[in-house]
Design a protein around this motif. Structure first.
Motif, PDB file in Angstrom:
ATOM      1  N   GLY A 116       0.892  -1.205  -0.035  1.00 52.96           N
ATOM      2  CA  GLY A 116       0.057   0.058   0.035  1.00 52.96           C
ATOM      3  C   GLY A 116       0.866   1.290   0.039  1.00 52.96           C
ATOM      4  N   GLY A 117       0.141   2.331   0.329  1.00 54.70           N
ATOM      5  CA  GLY A 117       0.888   3.478   0.364  1.00 54.70           C
ATOM      6  C   GLY A 117       0.307   4.553   1.203  1.00 54.70           C
ATOM      7  N   PRO A 118       1.216   5.642   1.527  1.00 52.58           N
ATOM      8  CA  PRO A 118       0.665   6.778   2.300  1.00 52.58           C
ATOM      9  C   PRO A 118       0.241   7.883   1.485  1.00 52.58           C
ATOM     10  N   GLY A 119       0.111   7.839   0.193  1.00 53.19           N
ATOM     11  CA  GLY A 119      -0.247   8.943  -0.677  1.00 53.19           C
ATOM     12  C   GLY A 119       0.810   9.602  -0.856  1.00 53.19           C
ATOM     13  N   GLU A 120       0.549  11.250  -0.831  1.00 54.12           N
ATOM     14  CA  GLU A 120       1.569  12.169  -1.357  1.00 54.12           C
ATOM     15  C   GLU A 120       2.054  12.842   0.065  1.00 54.12           C
ATOM     16  N   GLN A 121       2.861  11.987   0.846  1.00 53.99           N
ATOM     17  CA  GLN A 121       3.302  12.670   1.987  1.00 53.99           C
ATOM     18  C   GLN A 121       4.596  13.199   1.652  1.00 53.99           C
TER      19      GLN A 121
END
Length: 162
Positions: free
Chosen positions: A124-129
Motif C-alpha cells: 500500500g502507500g501513504p499517498g502524497e506524503q
C-alpha cells in the motif's frame, strides 16, 4: 527480509528527501523488491503471487518530537464482471496489508541469468506524503513455508514515473 515465518519485525526510522523537480510521480508506496532471473526459471514470481505476504504495518511522521500517525492506503480494483478496471483507495483495516503485484523491472541480462531484475510487490502507500523523517514498524503475520529461502528487500519509494 525473511518471508517464510510469522513474527519477523522491522522498526526503522528514515528520511524522505524532496522529490526531483522533473518527476511526474504522485506518491509513495511501501512494498517488497525481490531479485529474480529473466524468464523466471525458478518460478519465484508464480510462487510469491500464489502465497501473498501478510503484514501488520504502521507509519508515523516524526515532527516536533511527536509521532504523527500516517494512514496507509491500498488501491483495489472494484470493477465487477467484464467492466473495465476501476480502482478506489481504502485505508488498511487493523493495519494489516497483503502483498500484491505492482510491477517488474528488467535489467536486460539474458533469460535465466541471475541479475538485478526485480519483481515489486506492494503493501500500500501513504499517498502524497512530503519530505521528512518517518518511523515504520512492520511484522510478518503468517507462516509461508513455500517462501523459505526467498530474498526480499523492504522498500519505501516514490511510485515510478510511467
Amino acid at each position: 527480509m525473511p518471508l517464510d515465518k510469522a513474527g519477523h519485525k522491522i522498526d526503522v526510522t528514515f528520511d524522505v528527501p524532496p522529490p526531483p523537480k522533473v518527476s511526474h510521480s504522485t506518491g509513495y508506496f511501501l512494498g517488497l523488491r525481490m531479485l529474480f532471473a529473466p524468464a523466471d526459471p525458478d518460478g519465484k514470481i508464480a510462487t510469491i503471487d500464489a502465497n501473498p505476504v501478510f503484514v501488520r504495518v504502521t507509519l508515523h511522521r516524526l515532527q516536533d518530537g511527536k509521532e504523527i500517525p500516517v494512514k496507509i492506503w491500498n488501491r483495489v480494483d472494484v470493477a465487477k464482471g467484464y467492466e473495465p478496471s476501476r480502482f478506489e483507495s481504502f485505508s488498511l483495516k487493523d493495519d494489516i496489508a497483503v502483498s500484491s503485484r505492482a510491477f517488474t523491472e528488467y535489467s536486460g541480462a539474458p533469460p535465466g541469468t541471475p541479475d538485478a531484475s526485480t519483481y515489486v510487490l506492494e503493501f500500500g502507500g501513504p499517498g502524497e506524503q512530503g519530505p521528512g523523517r518517518y518511523r515504520l514498524r512492520l511484522e510478518t503475520l503468517k507462516d509461508i513455508p513455500q517462501l523459505k529461502g526467498f530474498k526480499a528487500f523492504l522498500s519505501y519509494e516514490r511510485a515510478p514515473d510511467r
